[in-house]
Design a protein around this motif. Sequence first.
Motif, PDB file in Angstrom:
ATOM      1  N   ARG A   1      53.171  22.568  37.877  1.00  0.00           N
ATOM      2  CA  ARG A   1      51.988  23.416  37.944  1.00  0.00           C
ATOM      3  C   ARG A   1      52.356  24.749  38.576  1.00  0.00           C
ATOM      4  O   ARG A   1      53.260  24.830  39.403  1.00  0.00           O
ATOM      5  CB  ARG A   1      50.880  22.720  38.729  1.00  0.00           C
ATOM      6  N   LEU A   2      51.653  25.773  38.175  1.00  0.00           N
ATOM      7  CA  LEU A   2      51.867  27.118  38.673  1.00  0.00           C
ATOM      8  C   LEU A   2      50.573  27.615  39.300  1.00  0.00           C
ATOM      9  O   LEU A   2      49.504  27.498  38.688  1.00  0.00           O
ATOM     10  CB  LEU A   2      52.258  28.053  37.516  1.00  0.00           C
ATOM     11  N   VAL A   3      50.683  28.148  40.502  1.00  0.00           N
ATOM     12  CA  VAL A   3      49.531  28.772  41.148  1.00  0.00           C
ATOM     13  C   VAL A   3      49.961  30.169  41.578  1.00  0.00           C
ATOM     14  O   VAL A   3      50.915  30.325  42.336  1.00  0.00           O
ATOM     15  CB  VAL A   3      49.027  27.981  42.372  1.00  0.00           C
ATOM     16  N   LEU A   4      49.252  31.154  41.060  1.00  0.00           N
ATOM     17  CA  LEU A   4      49.506  32.547  41.399  1.00  0.00           C
ATOM     18  C   LEU A   4      48.300  33.105  42.132  1.00  0.00           C
ATOM     19  O   LEU A   4      47.158  32.711  41.865  1.00  0.00           O
ATOM     20  CB  LEU A   4      49.745  33.374  40.133  1.00  0.00           C
ATOM     21  N   ALA A   5      48.558  34.024  43.033  1.00  0.00           N
ATOM     22  CA  ALA A   5      47.490  34.713  43.754  1.00  0.00           C
ATOM     23  C   ALA A   5      47.561  36.199  43.412  1.00  0.00           C
ATOM     24  O   ALA A   5      48.644  36.748  43.223  1.00  0.00           O
ATOM     25  CB  ALA A   5      47.645  34.518  45.258  1.00  0.00           C
ATOM     26  N   VAL A   6      46.402  36.815  43.340  1.00  0.00           N
ATOM     27  CA  VAL A   6      46.308  38.270  43.261  1.00  0.00           C
ATOM     28  C   VAL A   6      45.912  38.711  44.665  1.00  0.00           C
ATOM     29  O   VAL A   6      44.888  38.274  45.191  1.00  0.00           O
ATOM     30  CB  VAL A   6      45.248  38.741  42.245  1.00  0.00           C
ATOM     31  N   GLU A   7      46.747  39.549  45.259  1.00  0.00           N
ATOM     32  CA  GLU A   7      46.492  40.008  46.615  1.00  0.00           C
ATOM     33  C   GLU A   7      46.261  41.509  46.620  1.00  0.00           C
ATOM     34  O   GLU A   7      46.952  42.263  45.933  1.00  0.00           O
ATOM     35  CB  GLU A   7      47.686  39.681  47.510  1.00  0.00           C
ATOM     36  N   CYS A   8      45.279  41.924  47.398  1.00  0.00           N
ATOM     37  CA  CYS A   8      44.999  43.349  47.556  1.00  0.00           C
ATOM     38  C   CYS A   8      44.588  43.569  49.009  1.00  0.00           C
ATOM     39  O   CYS A   8      43.664  42.897  49.493  1.00  0.00           O
ATOM     40  CB  CYS A   8      43.894  43.797  46.604  1.00  0.00           C
ATOM     41  N   ALA A   9      45.275  44.458  49.679  1.00  0.00           N
ATOM     42  CA  ALA A   9      44.979  44.776  51.078  1.00  0.00           C
ATOM     43  C   ALA A   9      44.922  43.510  51.939  1.00  0.00           C
ATOM     44  O   ALA A   9      44.062  43.378  52.802  1.00  0.00           O
ATOM     45  CB  ALA A   9      43.685  45.576  51.182  1.00  0.00           C
ATOM     46  N   GLY A  10      45.814  42.574  51.673  1.00  0.00           N
ATOM     47  CA  GLY A  10      45.915  41.364  52.480  1.00  0.00           C
ATOM     48  C   GLY A  10      44.949  40.254  52.127  1.00  0.00           C
ATOM     49  O   GLY A  10      44.956  39.204  52.765  1.00  0.00           O
ATOM     50  N   ALA A  11      44.115  40.467  51.127  1.00  0.00           N
ATOM     51  CA  ALA A  11      43.129  39.441  50.744  1.00  0.00           C
ATOM     52  C   ALA A  11      43.414  38.936  49.333  1.00  0.00           C
ATOM     53  O   ALA A  11      43.839  39.695  48.463  1.00  0.00           O
ATOM     54  CB  ALA A  11      41.720  40.021  50.802  1.00  0.00           C
ATOM     55  N   VAL A  12      43.146  37.658  49.115  1.00  0.00           N
ATOM     56  CA  VAL A  12      43.262  37.076  47.776  1.00  0.00           C
ATOM     57  C   VAL A  12      42.021  37.495  46.994  1.00  0.00           C
ATOM     58  O   VAL A  12      40.897  37.216  47.405  1.00  0.00           O
ATOM     59  CB  VAL A  12      43.390  35.541  47.834  1.00  0.00           C
ATOM     60  N   VAL A  13      42.255  38.184  45.865  1.00  0.00           N
ATOM     61  CA  VAL A  13      41.144  38.684  45.045  1.00  0.00           C
ATOM     62  C   VAL A  13      41.188  38.108  43.633  1.00  0.00           C
ATOM     63  O   VAL A  13      40.455  38.563  42.758  1.00  0.00           O
ATOM     64  CB  VAL A  13      41.111  40.221  45.011  1.00  0.00           C
ATOM     65  N   GLY A  14      42.036  37.110  43.432  1.00  0.00           N
ATOM     66  CA  GLY A  14      42.124  36.473  42.131  1.00  0.00           C
ATOM     67  C   GLY A  14      43.178  35.386  42.141  1.00  0.00           C
ATOM     68  O   GLY A  14      43.927  35.235  43.116  1.00  0.00           O
ATOM     69  N   HIS A  15      43.211  34.644  41.057  1.00  0.00           N
ATOM     70  CA  HIS A  15      44.178  33.546  40.968  1.00  0.00           C
ATOM     71  C   HIS A  15      44.438  33.180  39.512  1.00  0.00           C
ATOM     72  O   HIS A  15      43.694  33.569  38.614  1.00  0.00           O
ATOM     73  CB  HIS A  15      43.675  32.311  41.710  1.00  0.00           C
ATOM     74  N   LEU A  16      45.469  32.407  39.329  1.00  0.00           N
ATOM     75  CA  LEU A  16      45.756  31.734  38.059  1.00  0.00           C
ATOM     76  C   LEU A  16      46.320  30.373  38.398  1.00  0.00           C
ATOM     77  O   LEU A  16      47.124  30.239  39.330  1.00  0.00           O
ATOM     78  CB  LEU A  16      46.775  32.518  37.231  1.00  0.00           C
ATOM     79  N   MET A  17      45.885  29.361  37.662  1.00  0.00           N
ATOM     80  CA  MET A  17      46.487  28.035  37.761  1.00  0.00           C
ATOM     81  C   MET A  17      46.886  27.614  36.357  1.00  0.00           C
ATOM     82  O   MET A  17      46.100  27.728  35.421  1.00  0.00           O
ATOM     83  CB  MET A  17      45.555  26.993  38.369  1.00  0.00           C
TER      84      MET A  17
END
Length: 170
Positions: free
Chosen positions: A72-88
């Motif tokens: 499984r793959l889990v990706l995070a979208v980070e902006c200014a230190g906060a998670v603002v999105g994801h993909l699984m």
Amino acid sequence: MTQRTHHPAQAPAPTSTPTVRPAHPDDLPGLVASSTALFAEDPGTRDPSIDADWPREHAAASFTAALHDPARLVLAVECAGAVVGHLMGSLAEPTARQPVKTATLNSVYVRPAHRSSGAGARLVETFVQWAAEQGAAHAEVTAYAANPAAIRFYERGGFAPQTVTLRLGL
């Protein structure tokens, strides 16, 4: 006569560019929030058979398991230190019925304020690259027919319709 002093408008603070990276356990609250937002925006409004509260009760366990699963793959979208999105995403090994490895994009979400930044496209590109590296013969994703924006998004990423699910409410 009073003299007016011209003060130039302050330039807006530079906005951070969202980055896509592998998720890690510290991201769990942000991943759950992203999944909760996805369910509220997409299946929660398009499919009455889906429990829109599922992420609040189950997403933490789902993401935790995925973070420790090499299939499984889990990706995070980070902006200014906060998670603002994801993909699984996940891999399915070959079976007698389907004798090829398949990669499935299970969920993807980017908060509205960060859309059009390219983060969504980078998530999908990273997923497709991961799928190829894992030996998948193809990658697939589902989208609600009532969500043409999502369908166009996936088509821009190279996905094409393969099947259509028809449903009769009872």
